[in-house]
Design an enzyme around this catalytic site. Structure first.
Site, mmCIF file in Angstrom:
data_model
loop_
_atom_site.group_PDB
_atom_site.id
_atom_site.type_symbol
_atom_site.label_atom_id
_atom_site.label_comp_id
_atom_site.label_asym_id
_atom_site.label_seq_id
_atom_site.Cartn_x
_atom_site.Cartn_y
_atom_site.Cartn_z
ATOM 1 N N ALA A 195 0.802 -1.213 0.000
ATOM 2 C CA ALA A 195 0.000 0.000 0.000
ATOM 3 C C ALA A 195 0.840 1.271 0.000
ATOM 4 O O ALA A 195 0.343 2.343 -0.346
ATOM 5 C CB ALA A 195 -0.929 0.002 1.217
ATOM 6 N N THR A 250 1.706 -2.397 6.653
ATOM 7 C CA THR A 250 0.703 -1.348 6.789
ATOM 8 C C THR A 250 -0.504 -1.882 7.552
ATOM 9 O O THR A 250 -1.113 -1.181 8.363
ATOM 10 C CB THR A 250 0.288 -0.839 5.394
ATOM 11 O OG1 THR A 250 1.442 -0.301 4.734
ATOM 12 C CG2 THR A 250 -0.772 0.240 5.503
ATOM 13 N N ASN A 271 -8.410 -8.522 10.420
ATOM 14 C CA ASN A 271 -7.659 -7.354 9.946
ATOM 15 C C ASN A 271 -7.468 -6.368 11.097
ATOM 16 O O ASN A 271 -8.439 -6.000 11.768
ATOM 17 C CB ASN A 271 -8.416 -6.640 8.824
ATOM 18 C CG ASN A 271 -8.156 -7.242 7.473
ATOM 19 O OD1 ASN A 271 -7.859 -8.425 7.367
ATOM 20 N ND2 ASN A 271 -8.274 -6.451 6.434
ATOM 21 N N SER A 324 4.512 1.067 -0.988
ATOM 22 C CA SER A 324 5.645 0.918 -1.900
ATOM 23 C C SER A 324 5.493 -0.364 -2.701
ATOM 24 O O SER A 324 4.749 -1.274 -2.314
ATOM 25 C CB SER A 324 6.984 0.905 -1.136
ATOM 26 O OG SER A 324 7.089 -0.266 -0.345
ATOM 27 N N GLY A 325 6.196 -0.402 -3.826
ATOM 28 C CA GLY A 325 6.250 -1.606 -4.638
ATOM 29 C C GLY A 325 7.690 -2.036 -4.793
ATOM 30 O O GLY A 325 8.618 -1.243 -4.618
ATOM 31 N N GLY A 375 7.092 -6.851 7.025
ATOM 32 C CA GLY A 375 7.934 -5.719 7.394
ATOM 33 C C GLY A 375 8.054 -5.492 8.888
ATOM 34 O O GLY A 375 9.074 -4.975 9.362
ATOM 35 N N HIS A 386 -3.147 -12.102 -3.828
ATOM 36 C CA HIS A 386 -3.328 -11.287 -2.634
ATOM 37 C C HIS A 386 -2.051 -11.422 -1.818
ATOM 38 O O HIS A 386 -1.647 -12.542 -1.481
ATOM 39 C CB HIS A 386 -4.536 -11.753 -1.825
ATOM 40 C CG HIS A 386 -4.800 -10.913 -0.626
ATOM 41 N ND1 HIS A 386 -5.580 -11.327 0.424
ATOM 42 C CD2 HIS A 386 -4.382 -9.667 -0.295
ATOM 43 C CE1 HIS A 386 -5.635 -10.393 1.347
ATOM 44 N NE2 HIS A 386 -4.901 -9.360 0.926
ATOM 45 N N ASP A 387 -1.408 -10.321 -1.503
ATOM 46 C CA ASP A 387 -0.090 -10.401 -0.865
ATOM 47 C C ASP A 387 -0.128 -11.175 0.449
ATOM 48 O O ASP A 387 0.846 -11.841 0.808
ATOM 49 C CB ASP A 387 0.535 -9.015 -0.680
ATOM 50 C CG ASP A 387 -0.352 -8.012 0.037
ATOM 51 O OD1 ASP A 387 -1.416 -8.401 0.555
ATOM 52 O OD2 ASP A 387 0.010 -6.820 0.074
ATOM 53 N N THR A 388 -1.267 -11.141 1.148
ATOM 54 C CA THR A 388 -1.346 -11.920 2.383
ATOM 55 C C THR A 388 -1.352 -13.416 2.098
ATOM 56 O O THR A 388 -0.789 -14.208 2.861
ATOM 57 C CB THR A 388 -2.599 -11.531 3.188
ATOM 58 O OG1 THR A 388 -2.616 -10.109 3.368
ATOM 59 C CG2 THR A 388 -2.606 -12.198 4.549
#
Length: 479
Positions: free
Chosen positions: A11, A256, A293, A13-14, A399, A232-234
């Site tokens: 959300a 995030t 979440n 950075s890439g 992160g 989905h990154d998760t």
């Protein structure tokens, strides 16, 4: 050794990471990192999708020759295409205000209990179902012939082929987690045209090859296949949880957002689960990501932005010296969803609950980290009870593993050991799905065993008992 490009979009950075995988090796290096800065237009908050696509192309150029490409990103958001396949405007950001009050309109047609029983998804105001309901009268939706979720949109631009990857589709609130297919009844009752969606893909499916124009732009030599991963990154991050075979574990994917829960074989669709706001999203190999979440490090990111970007290490050192659990806030409260004024909103929440108001950046940072650890504790405890699945260890990936204070506080709050790592879990999960298509890793257990052997992990043991955390939790639940 084979090389895979993992496009991993968060959300804020890439990045394009290059994974090199062999039978007994897994190496990850960063090829390119770029900012993801949403833009507030007169119409509202929008993603700068063209800048993101340019970052992907730059990253593939920096990555060099690879054997496959996979893309993962955040969930729920989408782009609309016209009859010619052209994008109809910049995708709306999930933090945009257009979905305010929409849930109540949806529930008037499909009651919240029935919606949960059919889709298993927690209430979040930005779920795709609510976004589509909010957009019902818009000119863009009226002219749309195709809806592509963000990683599927970028895959389409790279390959010219359209699909809807399942793990991300499961966040739309239009998928039945039992059948792992569309919930046609729910869509029909809410007037949502499922023909807008491209056919479903599953992790490991072939998603096309890079177009000649993309090869020319990036300097790669074709054919270069694009592989559907847990987009989905998760889903990709949970696939990269380095749990031992048979280990009873909970996971927390930190960044995030914090996504805290269990990996299950079947969804939990009880009314008690709905009331606790747990979601049933789909994962790899028939698994269900049963999780809650939590607002995550967004709270700290917004404070750091408001404070003029001070050095994070100094903030954390000051936070470590601040009194523990002096003040806590509900890190799942939608009051913290929108950007702006985060230090003031945290202070207002503490004042409103009769707690001391943190003033200095160090005190506010400690309040945030204590609150996140407390939210992690509540999620892990509730998940075990609701799913009737005890756990012995908590795996923290993403992160937030760089934040040693948060990891230790999470161990203390949960009263369980925390194993932190890997940091780039989403990219590693992305790479491992690609490697499976070439037979370099086996099932999910085999992939996790490779992660355990090759990635640095840090273990945090809980300190003291959990009584102070139970008291802090009571402050939030009793008000």
């Amino acid at each position: 050794m084979m090389s895979y490009a993992a496009v991993d979009l968060g959300a804020s950075s890439g990045r394009v990471m290059v994974g090199r995988v062999g039978p007994d090796s897994l190496e990850l290096t960063e090829a390119h990192r770029f900012a993801n800065r949403p833009v507030r237009t007169p119409e509202g908050l929008r993603w700068d999708i063209l800048a993101l696509y340019a970052g992907v192309l730059d990253g593939l150029r920096a990555a060099g020759q690879v054997d496959s490409v996979g893309i993962d990103s955040w969930a729920v958001d989408y782009g609309l295409l016209d009859a010619d396949g052209a994008l109809l405007g910049n995708p709306v950001h999930y933090r945009d205000a257009r979905t305010e009050g929409i849930a109540e309109k949806v529930w008037a047609t499909v009651p919240a209990e029935e919606l949960y029983g059919a889709t298993g998804l927690q209430y979040a105001p930005f779920n795709t179902l609510y976004q589509l309901t909010a957009a019902r009268s818009s000119a863009q939706l009226a002219h749309a012939h195709r809806l592509l979720l963000i990683p599927d949109l970028l895959t389409y631009w790279l390959t010219g082929e359209q699909g809807t990857e399942l793990t991300n589709a499961s966040t739309t609130q239009l998928i039945d987690p039992r059948t792992r297919g569309w919930s046609y009844d729910i869509a029909a009752r809410l007037g949502i045209d499922l023909d807008l969606f491209a056919p479903l893909r599953r992790p490991g499916d072939r998603a096309g090859v890079l177009r000649p124009e993309v090869l020319e732009e990036t300097g790669l030599t074709g054919p270069v296949p694009v592989t559907a991963v847990g987009s989905h990154d998760t889903a990709s991050a949970v696939a990269a949880v380095p749990a031992a075979h048979g280990e009873r574990f909970a996971y927390i994917c930190t960044g995030t957002w914090s996504l805290a829960g269990l990996e299950l074989d079947a969804p939990v669709l009880t009314e008690e689960s709905r009331a606790a706001n747990f979601t049933n999203e789909l994962g790899l190999d028939g698994t269900v990501r049963y999780l809650r979440n939590i607002m995550g490090l967004w709270l700290l990111q917004e404070c750091v932005r408001a404070w003029g970007e001070p050095e994070l290490g100094a903030l954390l050192r000051d936070a470590a010296k601040a009194p523990a659990l002096r003040s806590v806030v509900d890190a799942g409260d939608a009051a913290f969803l929108a950007p702006g004024r985060m230090p003031e909103r945290i202070a207002e929440a503490c004042r409103g609950s009769g707690q001391p108001v943190p003033v200095s950046p160090g005190e506010i940072t400690r309040c945030i980290l204590d609150s996140l650890a407390l939210a992690h504790r509540r999620a892990v405890t509730d998940a075990q009870r609701l799913a009737d699945r005890p756990v012995d260890v908590v795996h923290v990936v993403g992160g937030g593993t760089r934040n040693a204070l948060l990891c230790q506080l999470t161990a203390d709050a949960c009263g369980l050991p925390v194993v932190a790592g890997p940091t780039e879990a989403a990219a590693l999960g992305n790479v491992l799905v690609q490697a499976r298509t070439h037979g370099l890793v086996g099932d999910l257990a085999g992939a996790r065993e490779l992660l355990t052997r090759t990635q640095p992990l840090t273990r945090y043991e809980p300190r003291g008992d959990t009584a102070p955390w139970r008291e802090a939790e009571a402050r939030l639940t009793d008000r």
